[in-house]
Motif scaffolding. Structure first.
Motif, short mmCIF file in Angstrom:
data_model
loop_
_atom_site.label_atom_id
_atom_site.label_comp_id
_atom_site.label_asym_id
_atom_site.label_seq_id
_atom_site.Cartn_x
_atom_site.Cartn_y
_atom_site.Cartn_z
N TYR A 31 -4.06 1.42 -5.66
CA TYR A 31 -3.00 1.25 -4.66
C TYR A 31 -2.09 2.47 -4.63
O TYR A 31 -1.79 3.02 -3.56
N GLN A 32 -1.64 2.90 -5.82
CA GLN A 32 -0.67 3.99 -5.88
C GLN A 32 -1.22 5.29 -5.31
O GLN A 32 -0.60 5.92 -4.44
N PHE A 33 -2.40 5.71 -5.79
CA PHE A 33 -2.97 6.96 -5.29
C PHE A 33 -3.37 6.84 -3.83
O PHE A 33 -3.30 7.81 -3.07
N GLY A 34 -3.78 5.63 -3.43
CA GLY A 34 -4.13 5.41 -2.04
C GLY A 34 -2.95 5.61 -1.10
O GLY A 34 -3.05 6.33 -0.10
N ILE A 35 -1.81 5.02 -1.44
CA ILE A 35 -0.64 5.13 -0.58
C ILE A 35 -0.09 6.55 -0.57
O ILE A 35 0.41 7.05 0.45
N LEU A 36 -0.21 7.25 -1.71
CA LEU A 36 0.28 8.62 -1.78
C LEU A 36 -0.61 9.59 -1.01
O LEU A 36 -0.17 10.67 -0.62
N VAL A 37 -1.87 9.22 -0.81
CA VAL A 37 -2.76 10.03 0.03
C VAL A 37 -2.55 9.70 1.51
O VAL A 37 -2.51 10.60 2.35
N TYR A 38 -2.39 8.42 1.81
CA TYR A 38 -2.29 7.99 3.20
C TYR A 38 -0.95 8.37 3.85
O TYR A 38 -0.92 8.79 5.01
N ALA A 39 0.14 8.21 3.11
CA ALA A 39 1.47 8.41 3.70
C ALA A 39 1.65 9.80 4.32
O ALA A 39 2.11 9.90 5.47
N GLY A 70 -3.39 2.69 11.53
CA GLY A 70 -3.48 2.44 10.10
C GLY A 70 -3.73 0.98 9.75
O GLY A 70 -3.42 0.55 8.64
N GLN A 71 -4.32 0.20 10.67
CA GLN A 71 -4.53 -1.22 10.40
C GLN A 71 -5.57 -1.44 9.30
O GLN A 71 -5.41 -2.31 8.45
N LEU A 72 -6.65 -0.65 9.33
CA LEU A 72 -7.68 -0.77 8.28
C LEU A 72 -7.09 -0.49 6.92
O LEU A 72 -7.35 -1.20 5.94
N VAL A 73 -6.27 0.55 6.84
CA VAL A 73 -5.62 0.91 5.57
C VAL A 73 -4.69 -0.19 5.12
O VAL A 73 -4.67 -0.57 3.94
N ALA A 74 -3.91 -0.75 6.04
CA ALA A 74 -2.95 -1.80 5.70
C ALA A 74 -3.66 -3.06 5.20
O ALA A 74 -3.20 -3.71 4.25
N ILE A 75 -4.77 -3.42 5.84
CA ILE A 75 -5.54 -4.59 5.39
C ILE A 75 -6.09 -4.36 3.99
O ILE A 75 -6.04 -5.24 3.12
N TYR A 76 -6.63 -3.16 3.78
CA TYR A 76 -7.16 -2.80 2.45
C TYR A 76 -6.07 -2.87 1.38
O TYR A 76 -6.28 -3.42 0.29
N LEU A 77 -4.89 -2.32 1.68
CA LEU A 77 -3.79 -2.34 0.71
C LEU A 77 -3.31 -3.76 0.44
O LEU A 77 -2.93 -4.10 -0.69
N LEU A 78 -3.32 -4.61 1.45
CA LEU A 78 -2.93 -6.01 1.25
C LEU A 78 -3.93 -6.71 0.32
O LEU A 78 -3.52 -7.46 -0.58
N LEU A 79 -5.21 -6.48 0.53
CA LEU A 79 -6.23 -7.07 -0.35
C LEU A 79 -6.06 -6.57 -1.79
O LEU A 79 -6.20 -7.33 -2.75
N LEU A 80 -5.74 -5.28 -1.92
CA LEU A 80 -5.49 -4.72 -3.25
C LEU A 80 -4.28 -5.37 -3.90
O LEU A 80 -4.29 -5.70 -5.09
N ALA A 81 -3.21 -5.57 -3.11
CA ALA A 81 -1.99 -6.18 -3.64
C ALA A 81 -2.26 -7.61 -4.10
O ALA A 81 -1.72 -8.05 -5.13
#
Length: 458
Positions: free
Chosen positions: A282-290, A428-439
């Motif tokens: 989650y952390q590295f993902g959000i830091l790459v996406y943002a 960024g809907q695909l990314v948001a869905i992925y991050l929600l599943l990770l959370a």
């Protein structure tokens, strides 16, 4: 009042803070160095007359070398003592920094960057092992919290410090700055007592080290391939990594292990490391996406994007407070609370993608909240495990946690980049869905961790 006195932990000894300060100073130097180099790549590529893609190998070889020596640090610490490995790694990092500054060509610089990464890969977990052993189970939350809150500032300060150094003194100064800091820390470390327990060892675990290092190498290269949008290399590297994982599982009972994976038989360590892996994704993902979203969708400049990204570091400073709660209530309870907060952040991000537009300040706010919640997950979950293990097993527990956090980061970065490339809408809907599943996965793992740890009331 009596109840408040009872629940308040005893003060952390001065010696523990001194030891932690010395270790953190060295770790901060390595983190700052990595952050600064990102700014210097264009200058280095220009000065050495190579392409930017070739210059990117200065980052890649460092990451590869770090990943190769990180699992080895556990075995070295058991054999020689964590303080010894930390000190020699620090000396190695300082000397190789001087070598980088003296480089006359790109090949020479690549060699010294690889050696620098190898030293950092051993130094970081060894230093963390010293802190955990010195603090003990009753103080590790506060000490790791304060230490971590300083370290998260390095990525935020790196671009600013790097730009000033390059403009004022040239690119060699970004490596030379490590030399006086490294020498000063070595001299101070020689004057204090550091925890340095050793244990008896079998022969060198060549096969185990090769397999684990190969997994980390493949996943690091997969992450780099994803960043370069090279899908042809992505699947084979993930496949080879899975093959090496399977081989290690198949033969680990018959070979000497570079890291004591047997520690994962303990439920607390198992769930703690699962949390580390998922939170790393989650952390590295959000830091790459943002930064991708801020530049391509919100149309912020590079400098404005860098400034916006500091909100994550500011939020991560909450770790200093989270550490205090860990020593009072236990790492499991804090991790659960942090995971619920991460769920709220992920839901808010998904809701934002369904709006007609997503202003840049909403991404900054989500970064800030992500920093707060992840700081309440990653370190508290690790301290829940550290508080339960025996002192001789500390280097292995630390190496396992760092290794899975790193592997999770590599996997998370690759997945996020691929999802961003596939998202035609740009919302960024695909990314948001992925991050929600990770959370959700983090919350489940955190709850399992909480159930395996006692509720602490000091």
């Amino acid at each position: 009042n009596a109840m408040k006195e009872e629940t308040k932990p005893a003060p952390v000894p001065r010696q523990t803070w001194v030891v932690a300060g010395v270790i953190v100073a060295a770790a901060f130097m390595t983190q700052l160095d990595a952050a600064i180099l990102q700014v210097a790549l264009l200058h280095l590529s220009h000065d050495f007359e190579v392409s930017v893609d070739s210059g990117q190998w200065l980052v890649t070889v460092y990451l590869l070398a770090t990943g190769i020596t990180m699992p080895l640090s556990a075995w070295l610490c058991r054999r020689c003592g964590p303080a010894t490995i930390w000190l020699w790694s620090l000396i190695g990092f300082t000397l190789t920094s001087a070598g980088c500054a003296a480089a006359t060509g790109i090949v020479m610089l690549l060699v010294f960057r690889a050696l620098q990464g190898a030293a950092a890969g051993a130094m970081l977990p060894a230093g963390q092992s010293v802190i955990v052993s010195e603090a003990g189970p009753t103080n590790v939350g506060r000490v790791m919290g304060i230490a971590g809150s300083f370290l998260v500032l390095a990525p935020a300060l790196g671009p600013v410090v790097g730009s000033e150094l390059i403009q004022s003194l040239g690119w060699r100064s970004i490596f030379l700055v490590n030399v006086p800091i490294g020498v000063a820390v070595v001299l101070i470390a020689r004057r204090i007592t550091l925890s340095n327990e050793t244990s008896r060892q079998d022969g060198f675990p060549w096969l185990s080290w090769f397999l684990v290092a190969a997994v980390v190498t493949c996943l690091t290269l997969a992450s780099e391939a994803a960043a370069a949008a090279d899908r042809t290399a992505l699947a084979p590297e993930f496949a080879v990594a899975l093959l090496f994982i399977f081989l290690h599982i198949l033969i680990q009972s018959r070979i000497a292990s570079v890291v004591k994976f047997s520690l994962l038989r303990d439920r607390t360590l198992l769930w703690s490391n699962l949390v580390a892996f998922l939170a790393g994704m989650y952390q590295f993902g959000i830091l790459v996406y943002a930064p991708i979203h801020l530049q391509l969708v919100s149309h912020l400049s590079l400098s404005a994007t860098g400034l916006a990204m500091t909100s994550f570091a500011i939020g991560s400073a909450f770790l200093a407070y989270a550490g205090k709660i860990v020593d009072q209530r236990g790492g499991g309870a804090v991790t659960v609370a942090g995971s619920y907060g991460l769920l709220v952040v992920a839901i808010a991000q998904l809701a934002g993608t369904r709006a007609s537009s997503q202003p840049w300040w909403t991404i900054v706010a989500l970064l800030l909240l992500s920093g707060i919640t992840l700081s309440s997950i990653i370190v508290p979950s690790a301290t829940a495990a550290y508080a339960k293990i025996n002192k001789p097993d500390v280097p292995d527990a630390v190496a396992l946690n760092n290794l899975l956090l790193r592997v999770g980061g590599a996997v998370g970065s690759a997945v996020i980049i691929q999802l961003s490339l596939r998202d035609q809408s740009g919302a960024g809907q695909l990314v948001a869905i992925y991050l929600l599943l990770l959370a959700i996965a983090v919350a489940v793992a955190a709850q399992l961790l909480r159930q395996s740890t006692p509720y602490r009331r000091n």
